[in-house]
Design a protein around this motif. Structure first.
Motif, PDB file in Angstrom:
ATOM      1  N   UNK A 580      -2.026 -10.871   9.923  1.00 60.83           N
ATOM      2  CA  UNK A 580      -1.859 -10.581  11.345  1.00 60.83           C
ATOM      3  C   UNK A 580      -0.845  -9.455  11.542  1.00 60.83           C
ATOM      4  N   UNK A 581       0.207  -9.450  10.743  1.00 57.74           N
ATOM      5  CA  UNK A 581       1.198  -8.383  10.819  1.00 57.74           C
ATOM      6  C   UNK A 581       0.634  -7.050  10.368  1.00 57.74           C
ATOM      7  N   UNK A 582      -0.226  -7.067   9.341  1.00 59.63           N
ATOM      8  CA  UNK A 582      -0.859  -5.829   8.885  1.00 59.63           C
ATOM      9  C   UNK A 582      -1.606  -5.158  10.030  1.00 59.63           C
ATOM     10  N   UNK A 583      -2.341  -5.973  10.794  1.00 64.15           N
ATOM     11  CA  UNK A 583      -3.134  -5.425  11.886  1.00 64.15           C
ATOM     12  C   UNK A 583      -2.252  -4.863  12.991  1.00 64.15           C
ATOM     13  N   UNK A 584      -1.142  -5.492  13.239  1.00 62.11           N
ATOM     14  CA  UNK A 584      -0.273  -5.068  14.339  1.00 62.11           C
ATOM     15  C   UNK A 584       0.486  -3.789  14.024  1.00 62.11           C
ATOM     16  N   UNK A 585       0.887  -3.627  12.759  1.00 61.88           N
ATOM     17  CA  UNK A 585       1.782  -2.520  12.424  1.00 61.88           C
ATOM     18  C   UNK A 585       1.510  -2.070  10.990  1.00 61.88           C
ATOM     19  N   UNK A 586       0.921  -0.888  10.837  1.00 59.54           N
ATOM     20  CA  UNK A 586       0.536  -0.407   9.517  1.00 59.54           C
ATOM     21  C   UNK A 586       1.740  -0.072   8.638  1.00 59.54           C
ATOM     22  N   UNK A 587       2.926   0.067   9.244  1.00 55.39           N
ATOM     23  CA  UNK A 587       4.119   0.264   8.436  1.00 55.39           C
ATOM     24  C   UNK A 587       4.330  -0.891   7.455  1.00 55.39           C
ATOM     25  N   UNK A 588       3.930  -2.094   7.864  1.00 57.33           N
ATOM     26  CA  UNK A 588       4.088  -3.249   6.988  1.00 57.33           C
ATOM     27  C   UNK A 588       3.239  -3.103   5.730  1.00 57.33           C
ATOM     28  N   UNK A 589       2.031  -2.576   5.882  1.00 58.64           N
ATOM     29  CA  UNK A 589       1.174  -2.320   4.715  1.00 58.64           C
ATOM     30  C   UNK A 589       1.828  -1.279   3.823  1.00 58.64           C
ATOM     31  N   UNK A 590       2.315  -0.207   4.445  1.00 60.26           N
ATOM     32  CA  UNK A 590       2.921   0.867   3.643  1.00 60.26           C
ATOM     33  C   UNK A 590       4.181   0.394   2.914  1.00 60.26           C
ATOM     34  N   UNK A 591       4.897  -0.550   3.499  1.00 53.41           N
ATOM     35  CA  UNK A 591       6.070  -1.094   2.814  1.00 53.41           C
ATOM     36  C   UNK A 591       5.644  -1.817   1.538  1.00 53.41           C
ATOM     37  N   UNK A 592       4.567  -2.565   1.614  1.00 53.04           N
ATOM     38  CA  UNK A 592       4.060  -3.229   0.410  1.00 53.04           C
ATOM     39  C   UNK A 592       3.537  -2.211  -0.599  1.00 53.04           C
ATOM     40  N   UNK A 593       2.876  -1.165  -0.120  1.00 55.16           N
ATOM     41  CA  UNK A 593       2.396  -0.116  -1.029  1.00 55.16           C
ATOM     42  C   UNK A 593       3.560   0.459  -1.831  1.00 55.16           C
ATOM     43  N   UNK A 594       4.674   0.660  -1.162  1.00 57.84           N
ATOM     44  CA  UNK A 594       5.834   1.253  -1.839  1.00 57.84           C
ATOM     45  C   UNK A 594       6.356   0.368  -2.962  1.00 57.84           C
ATOM     46  N   UNK A 595       6.088  -0.942  -2.899  1.00 58.51           N
ATOM     47  CA  UNK A 595       6.540  -1.863  -3.939  1.00 58.51           C
ATOM     48  C   UNK A 595       5.525  -2.007  -5.072  1.00 58.51           C
ATOM     49  N   UNK A 596       4.260  -1.665  -4.809  1.00 58.73           N
ATOM     50  CA  UNK A 596       3.184  -1.935  -5.765  1.00 58.73           C
ATOM     51  C   UNK A 596       2.691  -0.679  -6.468  1.00 58.73           C
ATOM     52  N   UNK A 597       2.537   0.400  -5.735  1.00 58.39           N
ATOM     53  CA  UNK A 597       1.859   1.595  -6.258  1.00 58.39           C
ATOM     54  C   UNK A 597       2.886   2.588  -6.801  1.00 58.39           C
ATOM     55  N   UNK A 598       2.763   2.906  -8.063  1.00 54.21           N
ATOM     56  CA  UNK A 598       3.682   3.844  -8.705  1.00 54.21           C
ATOM     57  C   UNK A 598       3.616   5.204  -8.030  1.00 54.21           C
ATOM     58  N   UNK A 599       4.771   5.766  -7.741  1.00 54.62           N
ATOM     59  CA  UNK A 599       4.843   7.062  -7.084  1.00 54.62           C
ATOM     60  C   UNK A 599       4.914   6.989  -5.574  1.00 54.62           C
ATOM     61  N   UNK A 600       4.729   5.768  -5.018  1.00 55.74           N
ATOM     62  CA  UNK A 600       4.724   5.603  -3.563  1.00 55.74           C
ATOM     63  C   UNK A 600       5.982   4.912  -3.049  1.00 55.74           C
ATOM     64  N   UNK A 601       7.041   4.904  -3.832  1.00 58.36           N
ATOM     65  CA  UNK A 601       8.286   4.299  -3.396  1.00 58.36           C
ATOM     66  C   UNK A 601       8.760   4.954  -2.088  1.00 58.36           C
ATOM     67  N   UNK A 602       9.340   4.148  -1.199  1.00 57.77           N
ATOM     68  CA  UNK A 602       9.808   4.636   0.111  1.00 57.77           C
ATOM     69  C   UNK A 602       8.680   5.323   0.870  1.00 57.77           C
ATOM     70  N   UNK A 603       7.510   4.731   0.820  1.00 56.83           N
ATOM     71  CA  UNK A 603       6.301   5.322   1.403  1.00 56.83           C
ATOM     72  C   UNK A 603       6.501   5.671   2.881  1.00 56.83           C
ATOM     73  N   UNK A 604       7.045   4.741   3.656  1.00 58.43           N
ATOM     74  CA  UNK A 604       7.189   4.982   5.091  1.00 58.43           C
ATOM     75  C   UNK A 604       8.113   6.152   5.400  1.00 58.43           C
ATOM     76  N   UNK A 605       9.080   6.365   4.549  1.00 61.21           N
ATOM     77  CA  UNK A 605       9.976   7.501   4.748  1.00 61.21           C
ATOM     78  C   UNK A 605       9.301   8.806   4.352  1.00 61.21           C
ATOM     79  N   UNK A 606       8.668   8.810   3.173  1.00 61.21           N
ATOM     80  CA  UNK A 606       8.083  10.054   2.661  1.00 61.21           C
ATOM     81  C   UNK A 606       6.869  10.504   3.465  1.00 61.21           C
ATOM     82  N   UNK A 607       6.081   9.552   3.969  1.00 63.89           N
ATOM     83  CA  UNK A 607       4.863   9.941   4.689  1.00 63.89           C
ATOM     84  C   UNK A 607       5.202  10.575   6.031  1.00 63.89           C
ATOM     85  N   UNK A 608       6.416  10.321   6.530  1.00 60.25           N
ATOM     86  CA  UNK A 608       6.823  10.896   7.816  1.00 60.25           C
ATOM     87  C   UNK A 608       7.490  12.263   7.674  1.00 60.25           C
TER      88      UNK A 608
END
Length: 780
Positions: A580-608
């Motif tokens: 439900x949180x994923x649907x409301x705010x995609x930043x939450x998905x990107x936060x998890x991506x930053x923990x799982x996907x190599x090279x995507x650390x601090x995803x929400x910061x870098x994508x902005x």
């Protein structure tokens, strides 16, 4: 401005016109073919909002290809096919509720891809129950309940497969693969299985990463660019601007292709004066018209000439320091190529010795070389080995890991590379799976899943009973059309998450659902506010994409919302994911991506950051290679090429200018001189004479394969065309019927669509051209 179900006129076979191929691409015709349809179908205001936002830093990423964006954007950062793609997606024409009662699934099955797509945008979930022949509108809650109940009724999660198209965003793809693995399977086939899988395998085994080792600016720094098996004028036209800039900076360009392509001859850039009223820019300094399947032989021959030049002038040709510090296998390659049969090379390539010598001379004098390729190389039986030979040639003179040099596979779909980065692959490595399981508190499945070909094979054998697609048109894209369709018809349920109709909505299981979704160009409003998504282009650059126009209808859900609700209805709390949180705010998905996907650390910061960020790439950034030995691997590959029996031709499937993948925008291929038709086969004039056929004659195109199946395209018009001798071509997806399902590239399992043995026979008398090719599958 909303219209419903416009009348659709398709040309008759008698209306086809054949003219001469063009010698240049783009110019004012490209502008007109972009703007006129856009304004006609979307109106002036929607056209302005979409086209002037496409590929800009505060706009949305084009859905038509994965070509990268320059740092400094022009006002018009779109091409003709990008304009067609956004017009196709953002059209305000919608499918009405009454459509489903008026048109049965059987009726849809008899329609063309063009007719289906022209019906407009899908706006409400529809369901076809078992035993019925009509879809009927249902609520979103009902649709999700149907899917969840079906998935939870299967005896094993591996009885389901979940396909992904390259149109999905990083956020949707990450959520989708999490849902699928939380459900319990790695059956995650995707469109990459059918296009650049050979690139991933070859590059992964040799340099440790299956992605380009260059950035956009490297094209402008190269001394030599070798383009193999590509038609950028149609498939990724913005590449022509980068090639023009390279020519302005002194680069030489060599095109290696069985057919001459207008965009590789001359480019009239519509944003330059000389592109409007002048001659334009000559692109290819050398055109090598290679026989289909001969690329590996050509590359080996050039590498042999490089090694011979080093032997004649020791210490002056090879990059010895790079080879010693970063590579292994050089001595084995020397021994292997010392025995290369030059006569076999000439037979395999159809080229003259002088042409190969010229390419080798260009390579030897260039300090910075890019080799770039697409489907013409990957969809060969020996596609993996051919791409390994690309890497061999680059490594010999240190053309990886320095400015203006490197390997550049060109992805044809907008986020197919990003989807793979996010975990859309049936065999993700243990490091990713471990991180995913740790992040979400579950045990991901450990056994590799089914790719696209294996999914169809498993369906045919009764192993896979449920099929879901996040975008795309698998039955239209995959090989062996009738075998694939029979397999899909045999499933218990099919589910399509789509913006518009295509053939996969008519080729369905006993039960079928269509879940309509928003397009990338549309504003995505969720509980926390307007959302953006992110995508990765063909040179590993990740950037945000912002919808700019209102959705075509109220009640449409985004891909992320659909996936999140499917997960809630199916797996509930089997993982710790906050759906439900994923649907409301995609930043939450990107936060998890930053923990799982190599090279995507601090995803929400870098994508902005302005323009996003570039993923790390060992070979490009630091000449580090994630192989077992930590070195780039120079490989030895046995030279093999396709035998052509007497009376046959080698056929390749290809796109027309009026299409994107399986989406048909119209019936013209103006660069090849075709108007009002698609049922043509291009054949060299000398081959026509030898076969006793004439230009304009009607023929049946028979696939020649040893499995006993009859595969035929009926009543095709022969077009005399300057293709390589012994080679022919026909349009995809219609010609997919000629490609056997088990005819795949060694190693990558990619359908071999660029090496199909065919026989042409005078056409049987028919009143009209059949909608579906006449095929008797070997096995149903």
């Amino acid at each position: 401005m909303v219209r419903e179900n416009p009348p659709v006129k398709e040309p008759e076979e008698s209306e086809i016109e054949v003219g001469k191929p063009k010698n240049w691409a783009a110019g004012m015709p490209g502008v007109l073919h972009s703007m006129i349809p856009a304004i006609e179908h979307m109106g002036v205001e929607r056209t302005r909002k979409t086209l002037l936002s496409m590929n800009h830093k505060d706009g949305f990423d084009c859905m038509s290809c994965a070509w990268p964006d320059p740092d400094h954007r022009r006002a018009f950062e779109f091409c003709e096919n990008g304009a067609k793609a956004v017009t196709w997606e953002a059209t305000p024409v919608v499918v009405s509720s009454s459509f489903w009662a008026e048109h049965s699934v059987s009726d849809l099955l008899a329609r063309s891809e063009y007719w289906l797509g022209m019906q407009g945008r899908l706006t409400e979930p529809v369901y076809k129950p078992a035993g019925e022949d009509h879809y009927r509108p249902v609520s979103w809650d009902k649709a999700f309940s149907i899917v969840g109940n079906k998935l939870n009724s299967l005896q094993s999660p591996n009885e389901a497969a979940f396909y992904t198209s390259g149109r999905a965003s990083n956020e949707a793809a990450f959520a989708y693969q999490l849902f699928v693995r939380g459900y319990g399977t790695n059956n995650l086939p995707d469109c990459s299985n059918m296009c650049h899988e050979s690139s991933g395998w070859a590059m992964g085994q040799t340099i440790g990463i299956g992605k380009a080792t260059i950035v956009y600016d490297d094209f402008g720094k190269a001394d030599l660019i070798i383009i193999i098996g590509q038609n950028p004028g149609t498939n990724h036209p913005r590449m022509l601007t980068a090639l023009e800039e390279a020519k302005d900076n002194g680069a030489e360009i060599v095109a290696v292709n069985p057919m001459p392509e207008a965009g590789l001859k001359r480019y009239k850039n519509p944003q330059r004066v000389k592109g409007i009223i002048g001659h334009g820019t000559e692109i290819a300094d050398q055109f090598m018209q290679i026989r289909l399947g001969g690329d590996m032989a050509l590359l080996q021959a050039v590498s042999k000439r490089v090694l011979d030049a080093e032997a004649e002038n020791p210490g002056t040709v090879l990059d010895h320091q790079f080879l010693q510090e970063h590579c292994e296998g050089l001595e084995e390659l020397k021994l292997h190529l010392a025995e290369l049969d030059e006569d076999a090379v000439l037979e395999a390539t159809g080229l003259r010795v002088e042409e190969i010598d010229e390419l080798a001379a260009r390579y030897l004098k260039a300090e910075r070389v890019i080799i770039t390729w697409a489907m013409g190389l990957t969809q060969q039986k020996k596609g993996v080995a051919a791409i390994k030979e690309v890497i061999n040639l680059l490594l010999l003179r240190g053309n990886i890991g320095k400015p203006g040099a490197g390997a550049s596979p060109i992805r044809g779909h907008s986020n197919v590379q990003g989807d793979r980065t996010m975990g859309i692959w049936e065999q993700m490595p243990p490091s990713f799976m471990d991180a995913l399981g740790k992040e979400f508190g579950f045990e991901p499945p450990i056994h590799h899943g089914a790719d696209a070909v294996k999914t169809i094979q498993s369906m045919r054998e009764g192993g896979i009973k449920f099929f879901m697609a996040l975008g795309g048109n698998l039955v239209g894209a995959i090989a062996d059309t009738n075998a694939a369709e029979a397999a899909m018809h045999g499933t218990e349920m099919t589910v399509q998450i789509s913006t518009k109709l295509n053939r996969s909505h008519a080729v369905v299981g006993k039960e079928a659902l269509i879940l309509p979704t928003m397009g990338r160009s549309e504003i995505d409003r969720q509980a926390s506010g307007e959302q953006f998504v992110s995508v990765e282009d063909t040179v590993c650059a990740v950037h945000p994409s912002f919808g700019k126009v209102e959705p075509v209808a109220p009640g449409l859900l985004s891909e992320v919302a659909i996936v999140s609700r499917l997960a809630r209805a199916t797996i509930g709390d089997k993982t710790s994911a906050d759906w439900a949180g994923f649907e409301k705010d995609y930043d939450l998905i990107r936060e998890h991506i930053s923990h799982v996907v190599e090279g995507c650390e601090a995803y929400n910061t870098k994508i902005r950051k302005d323009g996003g960020f570039v993923l790390p790439n060992g070979p490009r950034d630091s000449r580090t290679f994630h192989t077992p030995t930590g070195k780039a691997v120079i490989t030895v590959n046995k030279l093999e090429f396709l035998d052509r029996p007497a009376g046959t031709l080698i056929l390749q499937t290809l796109r027309s200018h009026d299409q994107f993948n399986t989406t048909i925008y119209g019936f013209n291929d103006r660069y090849r001189g075709i108007k009002n038709g698609r049922h043509v086969v291009f054949v060299n004039a000398e081959d026509l004479a030898e076969l006793g056929l004439k230009d304009g004659q009607r023929v049946d195109v028979h696939g020649v394969h040893d499995d006993g199946a009859q595969r035929v395209l009926r009543n095709y018009r022969v077009v005399s065309y300057p293709s390589a001798k012994g080679c022919a071509a026909a349009y995809y997806p219609e010609a997919n019927v000629l490609v056997p399902l088990d005819n795949v590239a060694d190693g990558s399992n990619t359908p071999v669509s660029k090496a199909v043995i065919v026989r042409l026979e005078p056409a049987q008398e028919q009143e009209s051209h059949p909608t579906v090719p006449d095929v008797t599958p070997a096995r149903v």
